[in-house]
Design a protein around this motif. Structure first.
Motif, PDB file in Angstrom:
ATOM      1  N   MET A  57     -23.146 -23.234 -35.944  1.00  0.00           N
ATOM      2  CA  MET A  57     -24.347 -22.484 -36.243  1.00  0.00           C
ATOM      3  C   MET A  57     -25.346 -22.596 -35.095  1.00  0.00           C
ATOM      4  SD  MET A  57     -25.190 -23.310 -40.205  1.00  0.00           S
ATOM      5  CE  MET A  57     -26.275 -21.912 -40.359  1.00  0.00           C
ATOM      6  N   PHE A  58     -26.107 -21.525 -34.914  1.00  0.00           N
ATOM      7  CA  PHE A  58     -27.072 -21.493 -33.822  1.00  0.00           C
ATOM      8  C   PHE A  58     -28.075 -22.637 -33.912  1.00  0.00           C
ATOM      9  CE2 PHE A  58     -31.288 -20.271 -32.314  1.00  0.00           C
ATOM     10  CZ  PHE A  58     -31.011 -20.184 -30.960  1.00  0.00           C
ATOM     11  N   ILE A  59     -28.605 -22.861 -35.094  1.00  0.00           N
ATOM     12  CA  ILE A  59     -29.662 -23.855 -35.257  1.00  0.00           C
ATOM     13  C   ILE A  59     -29.188 -25.245 -34.802  1.00  0.00           C
ATOM     14  CG2 ILE A  59     -29.295 -24.548 -37.666  1.00  0.00           C
ATOM     15  CD1 ILE A  59     -32.658 -23.553 -36.209  1.00  0.00           C
ATOM     16  N   GLU A  60     -27.915 -25.526 -34.986  1.00  0.00           N
ATOM     17  CA  GLU A  60     -27.359 -26.823 -34.573  1.00  0.00           C
ATOM     18  C   GLU A  60     -27.155 -26.894 -33.058  1.00  0.00           C
ATOM     19  OE1 GLU A  60     -23.820 -26.852 -36.873  1.00  0.00           O
ATOM     20  OE2 GLU A  60     -24.887 -27.302 -38.746  1.00  0.00           O
ATOM     21  N   ARG A  61     -27.036 -25.763 -32.410  1.00  0.00           N
ATOM     22  CA  ARG A  61     -26.780 -25.720 -30.969  1.00  0.00           C
ATOM     23  C   ARG A  61     -28.023 -25.439 -30.139  1.00  0.00           C
ATOM     24  NH1 ARG A  61     -22.123 -22.810 -32.957  1.00  0.00           N
ATOM     25  NH2 ARG A  61     -20.269 -23.983 -32.452  1.00  0.00           N
ATOM     26  N   LYS A  62     -29.147 -25.160 -30.774  1.00  0.00           N
ATOM     27  CA  LYS A  62     -30.294 -24.642 -30.028  1.00  0.00           C
ATOM     28  C   LYS A  62     -30.808 -25.600 -28.956  1.00  0.00           C
ATOM     29  CE  LYS A  62     -34.339 -25.663 -32.782  1.00  0.00           C
ATOM     30  NZ  LYS A  62     -35.518 -25.131 -33.402  1.00  0.00           N
ATOM     31  N   GLU A  63     -30.802 -26.907 -29.206  1.00  0.00           N
ATOM     32  CA  GLU A  63     -31.299 -27.838 -28.182  1.00  0.00           C
ATOM     33  C   GLU A  63     -30.329 -27.931 -27.007  1.00  0.00           C
ATOM     34  OE1 GLU A  63     -34.376 -28.844 -27.927  1.00  0.00           O
ATOM     35  OE2 GLU A  63     -34.716 -27.770 -29.804  1.00  0.00           O
ATOM     36  N   ASP A  64     -29.049 -27.900 -27.293  1.00  0.00           N
ATOM     37  CA  ASP A  64     -28.049 -27.894 -26.222  1.00  0.00           C
ATOM     38  C   ASP A  64     -28.163 -26.597 -25.417  1.00  0.00           C
ATOM     39  OD1 ASP A  64     -25.796 -29.082 -24.835  1.00  0.00           O
ATOM     40  OD2 ASP A  64     -24.567 -27.533 -25.796  1.00  0.00           O
ATOM     41  N   PHE A  65     -28.377 -25.494 -26.112  1.00  0.00           N
ATOM     42  CA  PHE A  65     -28.564 -24.202 -25.459  1.00  0.00           C
ATOM     43  C   PHE A  65     -29.812 -24.238 -24.579  1.00  0.00           C
ATOM     44  CE2 PHE A  65     -30.003 -19.567 -26.154  1.00  0.00           C
ATOM     45  CZ  PHE A  65     -29.282 -19.095 -25.066  1.00  0.00           C
ATOM     46  N   ASP A 122     -30.512 -14.332 -35.133  1.00  0.00           N
ATOM     47  CA  ASP A 122     -29.668 -15.048 -36.083  1.00  0.00           C
ATOM     48  C   ASP A 122     -30.150 -14.857 -37.520  1.00  0.00           C
ATOM     49  OD1 ASP A 122     -27.424 -16.948 -36.440  1.00  0.00           O
ATOM     50  OD2 ASP A 122     -28.991 -18.329 -37.119  1.00  0.00           O
ATOM     51  N   GLU A 123     -31.451 -14.936 -37.723  1.00  0.00           N
ATOM     52  CA  GLU A 123     -31.999 -14.928 -39.075  1.00  0.00           C
ATOM     53  C   GLU A 123     -32.345 -13.535 -39.604  1.00  0.00           C
ATOM     54  OE1 GLU A 123     -35.316 -17.590 -38.902  1.00  0.00           O
ATOM     55  OE2 GLU A 123     -34.023 -19.361 -38.732  1.00  0.00           O
ATOM     56  N   GLU A 124     -32.852 -12.659 -38.753  1.00  0.00           N
ATOM     57  CA  GLU A 124     -33.378 -11.380 -39.232  1.00  0.00           C
ATOM     58  C   GLU A 124     -32.497 -10.165 -38.933  1.00  0.00           C
ATOM     59  OE1 GLU A 124     -37.367 -10.615 -37.890  1.00  0.00           O
ATOM     60  OE2 GLU A 124     -37.935 -12.722 -38.156  1.00  0.00           O
ATOM     61  N   VAL A 125     -31.733 -10.245 -37.861  1.00  0.00           N
ATOM     62  CA  VAL A 125     -31.054  -9.033 -37.393  1.00  0.00           C
ATOM     63  C   VAL A 125     -29.549  -9.089 -37.632  1.00  0.00           C
ATOM     64  CG1 VAL A 125     -30.676  -7.502 -35.417  1.00  0.00           C
ATOM     65  CG2 VAL A 125     -32.835  -8.770 -35.626  1.00  0.00           C
TER      66      VAL A 125
END
Length: 105
Positions: free
Chosen positions: A1-9, A35-38
Motif C-alpha cells: 500500500m502507498f501509505i506504508e511506502r510513502k516515507e521510503d518513496f 490513492d485516496e480520491e482518484v
C-alpha cells in the motif's frame, strides 16, 4: 500500500532524484490524493502498462471535474500525472521505459 511506502518513496525522491524535501512532500501529497480520491489504489495503477494508461485517463477526468478554469484543469492534471510517473518509476525502476510518458498520450 502507498501509505506504508510513502516515507521510503520520499527518501528515494530526495536521494535518487535530487528533489528537495519540500517538493518531495508535494509529490507525496499528490500521490496520496490519487490513492485516496482518484484511483482507489495507486499501487495497482502502476502495476501494469494497461492500469497506468487507465489511471492517466482517470486523472484527466478528475482534473476536468474538479476545476472551473481551463488553465487550472491542465495544471492540476499535469501535476498529478507527474506525481504518478515518479511513483511508477519508484515502483518499476527496471521497467519504467515500458510505461508511456504521460505527455505523449
Amino acid at each position: 500500500m502507498f501509505i506504508e511506502r510513502k516515507e521510503d518513496f520520499r527518501e528515494w525522491l530526495i536521494e535518487q532524484k535530487g528533489i528537495s524535501r519540500r517538493v518531495a512532500g508535494n509529490i507525496i501529497s499528490r500521490c496520496k490524493r490519487l490513492d485516496e480520491e482518484v484511483l482507489g489504489s495507486i499501487d495497482l495503477s502502476v502495476s501494469s502498462v494497461d492500469n497506468y494508461l487507465s489511471a492517466l485517463s482517470m486523472i484527466k477526468s478528475y482534473s476536468l471535474a474538479n476545476k472551473s478554469k481551463d488553465s487550472a484543469k491542465y495544471a492540476m492534471s499535469a501535476s498529478l500525472r507527474a506525481a504518478i510517473r515518479k511513483y511508477c518509476e519508484y515502483r518499476n525502476p527496471d521497467d519504467i521505459l515500458r510505461f508511456p510518458n504521460a505527455y505523449h498520450l
